[in-house]
Design an enzyme around this catalytic site. Structure first.
Site, PDB file in Angstrom:
ATOM      1  N   ARG A 141       3.039  -8.695   8.407  1.00 35.02           N
ATOM      2  CA  ARG A 141       4.085  -7.759   9.120  1.00 35.02           C
ATOM      3  C   ARG A 141       4.304  -7.233  10.204  1.00 35.02           C
ATOM      4  NH1 ARG A 141       8.220  -5.179   4.631  1.00 35.02           N
ATOM      5  NH2 ARG A 141       9.615  -5.066   6.940  1.00 35.02           N
ATOM      6  N   ARG A 180      15.842  23.250   4.963  1.00 34.76           N
ATOM      7  CA  ARG A 180      16.011  22.388   5.119  1.00 34.76           C
ATOM      8  C   ARG A 180      17.155  21.506   4.402  1.00 34.76           C
ATOM      9  NH1 ARG A 180      11.970  18.902   8.437  1.00 34.76           N
ATOM     10  NH2 ARG A 180      10.055  20.422   8.601  1.00 34.76           N
ATOM     11  N   HIS A 235      -5.721 -11.055  10.626  1.00 32.77           N
ATOM     12  CA  HIS A 235      -6.448 -10.467  12.083  1.00 32.77           C
ATOM     13  C   HIS A 235      -7.634  -9.534  12.624  1.00 32.77           C
ATOM     14  CE1 HIS A 235      -2.017 -11.028  12.286  1.00 32.77           C
ATOM     15  NE2 HIS A 235      -2.488  -9.810  11.311  1.00 32.77           N
ATOM     16  N   PRO A 279       0.695  -1.330   0.012  1.00 36.46           N
ATOM     17  CA  PRO A 279      -0.138   0.314   0.373  1.00 36.46           C
ATOM     18  C   PRO A 279       0.438   1.268   0.366  1.00 36.46           C
ATOM     19  CG  PRO A 279       0.328  -1.105   1.952  1.00 36.46           C
ATOM     20  CD  PRO A 279       1.304  -1.472   1.267  1.00 36.46           C
ATOM     21  N   GLU A 280       0.807   2.267  -1.231  1.00 29.40           N
ATOM     22  CA  GLU A 280       1.152   3.641  -1.198  1.00 29.40           C
ATOM     23  C   GLU A 280      -0.419   4.210  -1.342  1.00 29.40           C
ATOM     24  OE1 GLU A 280       4.216   5.110  -3.246  1.00 29.40           O
ATOM     25  OE2 GLU A 280       5.384   4.000  -2.412  1.00 29.40           O
TER      26      GLU A 280
END
Length: 299
Positions: free
Chosen positions: A113, A156, A94, A2-3
């Site tokens: 994971r 930055r 899950h 998933p992105e």
DNA sequence: AGAATAACCTGCGTGC
DNA sequence: TGCACGCAGGTTATTC
């Protein structure tokens, strides 16, 4: 898998499946993923309730009921599969959600994971919700994304690739699309963020938006998978220019694609099209040539 | 504050 | 064939 594009595709698919429908049962096969799952609260918020809307924020999917928002994140390896039976058919299933219908649908949340998240956000706390409060803007539909990037990048020194992957700057640019967008923008991944000109930021913003939009249009990769009974990814491939193409010829100039590691993440680029220091008005790659079919055997 | 690193997990491909 | 090792699409917590 998933992105942002994959999550967006999943959201669109689930809109059709669950929006305006009733959740009849929410079963959790374990009580924690990356964080503890508030099982009781989720069952309370979902069971017997109608899903009013399925939406996305960053890479999170939200199911809204009148009691709150069930929040899902797929981590690195998560997925949601649509099944006709509540019996888990894959390892690492899950959670299972039963959606009412002429024939009930079962949504299986699978995440080997366990980097994923299943959580509940009470309706009134959405604004201050822990996972959302520090997020930057959505790249798609952000009007002056380039100006935002320009402003945020001042002072930055981090490499631009690290900069665009920082979700407090802008959400949804994961490791694959970071490399892809930088290629399109003609920017070297190590280029310090604060060295970007306004023009650079304009190209970068457009590249991010174009890349994500195109990937969404292509259907992403994740939700396609659920159709494959064996769980393999099948033939569907994203249209990638550089990601995972080390040594292959650049689509523009045929220079072999280079690979480096940046904060532990694989990074791909073309040394020719993404020079370390660009000349002032060098032409940068704008459009991709049609991809030649590739036959990498992966036996 | 920004920047770098570690940490959370399992599975898979590679090389010995 | 088996095993150690490195790497994988994300994000937060910790440290400097």
């Amino acid at each position: 898998m998933p992105e942002l594009p994959e999550v967006e595709c999943l959201v669109r698919a689930l809109k059709k499946t669950v929006e305006t429908r009733l959740v009849t049962k929410a079963t959790f096969l374990r009580e924690d993923l990356r964080y503890p799952i508030p099982v009781q609260a989720l069952q309370e918020a979902l069971e017997g309730e109608m899903i009013q809307a399925v939406t996305r924020r960053s890479k999170f999917m939200l199911w809204e009921t009148k009691k709150g928002f069930a929040v899902f994140h797929l981590g690195m390896s998560g997925n949601i599969f649509q099944e006709t039976s509540p019996i888990p058919k894959r390892p690492h299933t899950h959670a299972v959600f039963e959606i009412a219908g002429v024939r009930p649908t079962y949504l299986h949340y699978v995440d080997p994971r366990r980097f994923g998240i299943i959580d509940l956000c009470p309706r009134e706390t959405l604004a201050t919700y822990r996972f959302f409060s520090s997020l930057g803007p959505e790249p798609l539909g952000k009007k002056d994304l380039w100006a935002h990037l320009y402003e945020k990048s001042r002072g930055r020194k981090v490499p631009v690739k690290v900069f665009v992957m920082n979700a407090t700057i802008v959400v949804g640019v994961g490791n694959i699309y970071a490399s892809e967008a930088l290629f399109r923008a003609g920017l070297h991944p190590l280029c310090p963020a604060d060295s970007l000109s306004q023009e650079d930021c304009q190209r970068l913003a457009k590249a991010i938006q174009d890349t994500l939009a195109q990937a969404i249009r292509a259907g992403g990769t994740t939700f396609r998978d659920y159709r494959h009974t064996d769980g393999t990814s099948g033939e569907f491939r994203m249209q990638l220019a550089v990601y995972d193409k080390e040594g292959e010829p650049c689509l523009h100039c045929e220079t072999p694609v280079a690979a480096i590691r940046l904060t532990g993440r694989s990074t791909f680029f073309c040394t020719q099209c993404q020079p370390k220091r660009r000349k002032t008005s060098s032409k940068s790659p704008q459009k991709l040539r049609p991809k030649k079919s590739k036959k990498r055997s992966k036996s």
